[in-house]
Motif scaffolding. Structure first.
Motif, short mmCIF file in Angstrom:
data_model
loop_
_atom_site.label_atom_id
_atom_site.label_comp_id
_atom_site.label_asym_id
_atom_site.label_seq_id
_atom_site.Cartn_x
_atom_site.Cartn_y
_atom_site.Cartn_z
N ARG A 1 -47.85 -37.67 -29.40
CA ARG A 1 -49.08 -38.09 -28.74
C ARG A 1 -49.55 -39.37 -29.40
NH1 ARG A 1 -54.20 -36.35 -30.22
NH2 ARG A 1 -55.66 -37.41 -28.90
N ALA A 2 -49.58 -40.43 -28.64
CA ALA A 2 -50.01 -41.73 -29.18
C ALA A 2 -51.53 -41.78 -29.24
CB ALA A 2 -49.48 -42.86 -28.32
N GLU A 3 -52.04 -42.07 -30.43
CA GLU A 3 -53.49 -42.19 -30.57
C GLU A 3 -53.92 -43.58 -30.11
OE1 GLU A 3 -55.43 -41.01 -34.05
OE2 GLU A 3 -54.08 -39.35 -34.45
N PRO A 4 -55.04 -43.65 -29.41
CA PRO A 4 -55.50 -44.97 -28.96
C PRO A 4 -55.92 -45.84 -30.14
CG PRO A 4 -57.17 -43.31 -28.54
CD PRO A 4 -55.95 -42.59 -29.04
N TYR A 5 -55.93 -47.13 -29.91
CA TYR A 5 -56.33 -48.08 -30.95
C TYR A 5 -57.78 -47.85 -31.31
CZ TYR A 5 -57.83 -52.40 -33.09
OH TYR A 5 -58.38 -53.32 -33.95
N LYS A 6 -58.07 -47.84 -32.60
CA LYS A 6 -59.44 -47.70 -33.07
C LYS A 6 -59.85 -48.98 -33.77
CE LYS A 6 -59.53 -42.76 -33.98
NZ LYS A 6 -59.75 -41.77 -35.03
N TYR B 1 -63.84 -46.41 -37.02
CA TYR B 1 -63.56 -45.72 -38.28
C TYR B 1 -64.83 -45.56 -39.10
CZ TYR B 1 -58.53 -45.87 -37.60
OH TYR B 1 -57.27 -45.68 -37.13
N GLU C 1 -66.84 -42.71 -37.83
CA GLU C 1 -66.30 -41.41 -38.21
C GLU C 1 -66.79 -41.00 -39.60
OE1 GLU C 1 -62.05 -41.50 -38.10
OE2 GLU C 1 -61.96 -41.44 -35.91
#
Length: 114
Positions: A76-81, A86, A89
């Motif tokens: 599962r590719a995580e979207p760019y953050k 960050y 978070e």
């Protein structure tokens, strides 16, 4: 005294002209892996080493497994953050308000001195 190379006609990192004369290849075996995209990989391992269960596909980067009928699932590719995502978070809204108030107080203090 000569200013040239002590080893003439070769370069650093060059291999012997006939490698079979100077060395013997270790016994190897080919292990086949398949990824979810249907790519087949032929990876060479030493004959006495156990092959890992998964290997990264060289074509698509997804995990590949030993069973052709049941390859591992896609990652599962995580979207760019962004940097801000960050930070959000790690900090709560109350922390952000406190940091902003502190920074504004410093700016107001500097402007009051000028």
């Amino acid at each position: 005294m000569s200013s040239g190379s002590a080893i003439r006609g070769s370069r650093v990192g060059s291999s012997p002209m006939r490698p079979d004369e100077h060395s013997e290849a270790a016994p190897r075996r080919v292990v086949r892996y398949w990824c979810a995209a249907g790519h087949e990989l032929n990876v060479r391992f030493a004959a006495d080493v156990a092959a890992p269960e998964t290997w990264d596909c060289a074509r698509c980067g997804q995990p590949a497994g030993l069973d052709r009928a049941n390859p591992p699932g896609r990652l599962r590719a995580e979207p760019y953050k962004s940097h801000l995502a960050y930070v959000k978070e790690r900090r709560s809204d109350a922390d952000g308000e406190a940091i902003l108030a502190e920074a504004l107080a410093k700016v107001r203090q500097r402007r009051g001195r000028d």
